[in-house]
Design an enzyme around this catalytic site. Structure first.
Site, mmCIF file in Angstrom:
data_model
loop_
_atom_site.group_PDB
_atom_site.id
_atom_site.type_symbol
_atom_site.label_atom_id
_atom_site.label_comp_id
_atom_site.label_asym_id
_atom_site.label_seq_id
_atom_site.Cartn_x
_atom_site.Cartn_y
_atom_site.Cartn_z
ATOM 1 N N SER A 143 12.928 31.758 -41.676
ATOM 2 C CA SER A 143 12.203 32.162 -42.889
ATOM 3 C C SER A 143 10.723 32.222 -42.585
ATOM 4 O O SER A 143 10.230 31.459 -41.727
ATOM 5 C CB SER A 143 12.452 31.148 -44.019
ATOM 6 O OG SER A 143 11.629 31.423 -45.133
ATOM 7 N N TYR A 156 12.703 22.516 -46.674
ATOM 8 C CA TYR A 156 13.256 23.806 -46.267
ATOM 9 C C TYR A 156 12.383 24.435 -45.177
ATOM 10 O O TYR A 156 12.888 24.883 -44.143
ATOM 11 C CB TYR A 156 13.342 24.723 -47.475
ATOM 12 C CG TYR A 156 13.747 26.150 -47.172
ATOM 13 C CD1 TYR A 156 15.074 26.464 -46.882
ATOM 14 C CD2 TYR A 156 12.811 27.180 -47.195
ATOM 15 C CE1 TYR A 156 15.453 27.771 -46.610
ATOM 16 C CE2 TYR A 156 13.178 28.482 -46.930
ATOM 17 C CZ TYR A 156 14.501 28.780 -46.640
ATOM 18 O OH TYR A 156 14.869 30.075 -46.371
#
Length: 267
Positions: A143, A156
């Site tokens: 990401s 995350y």
């Protein structure tokens, strides 16, 4: 137009029951690849397979990637039913929408279990199949958050960053054995990722972020991702201008990046 480079390639996609995984499955199947689709929900995998080109040739392997024995059984099934594996796309994962001060340790551990430990365990177990014919390709879906770190995504971002660096080590260690390792860094993509994201106590957020709702489609993302992979790119950032700029600045000027992130709207 079908890309002949992918015809009859065996490609395993995790997290294939929706979003980016489903879009990648459509793109790859249209190019003639033979797919292995994994996710926890059998019914959703069946729905995805029914929508694919040459759907009869694609194998469904329902799988909880956090269960190591289930991974071992899935790989045994691939050996028995297909015999080999060309690509592994580690797409399964879960996001986060909670401030660091509101997130429990159990939630932090769950994020790392799904987004890091499960990914590297599956990859390690799949390596003998990938290397059997002189090398294959492993793809990690990280990401942009794993490059820049943003509000509401502390654990995350950390897990996705860890995955990126583990991929770098894997690439270096197994290059001489023919393994290709690519990491994709998506920015905002219009999927249900924010609905399923964990809040501080580990429950699902249950709603879509504004940034997600206005993002690029999963189909466009998949088209760009497959094109980059076929060009042999190993560091692939896909997103809007702000995400691509953030990824670039993270490499050129971390201090400027920190200022940009503080002012950014990420919800």
């Amino acid at each position: 137009m079908q890309n002949t480079k992918l015809k009859d390639r065996v490609i395993w996609i995790t997290g294939a029951s929706g979003g980016i995984g489903e879009a990648l499955a459509r793109e790859l199947a249209a190019d003639g690849a033979r797919l292995i689709l994994s996710a926890r929900r059998q019914s959703e995998l069946e729905r995805v397979r029914a929508s694919l080109a040459n759907n009869a040739q694609h194998l469904l392997l329902p799988l909880d990637i956090t269960n190591s024995q289930s991974i071992t059984s899935a790989i045994d099934s691939i050996k028995q039913l297909i015999g080999g594996l060309d690509w592994l796309i580690n797409n399964a994962g879960i996001s986060q929408r909670a401030l660091i001060t509101d997130t429990t340790l159990d939630t932090e551990r769950k994020l790392f279990e799904v987004d890091y430990f499960a990914q590297i365990n599956l990859t390690r177990q799949a390596l003998p199949l990938l290397l059997a014919d002189g090398g294959g390709k492993v793809v990690f879906v990280s990401s942009v958050a794993g490059l820049v770190g943003t509000q509401y995504r502390g654990s995350y971002s950390a897990a996705k960053a860890a995955l990126h660096l583990w991929a770098n080590s894997l690439r270096a260690e197994l290059f001489d054995q023919g393994l290709s390792v690519a990491t994709i860094f998506p920015g905002f993509v219009k999927t249900d990722v924010s609905r399923n994201a964990l809040t501080g106590d580990g429950s699902a957020l249950g709603q879509m972020d504004d940034a997600q709702a206005n993002a690029m489609s999963a189909e466009l993302f998949a088209e760009k991702a497959v094109k980059a992979l076929l060009k042999g790119k190993n560091y692939i950032v896909i997103g809007g201008l702000k995400e691509r700029l953030g990824a670039l600045v993270s490499r050129l000027s971390p201090e400027l990046l920190y200022k940009m992130v503080r002012k950014s709207k990420v919800r």
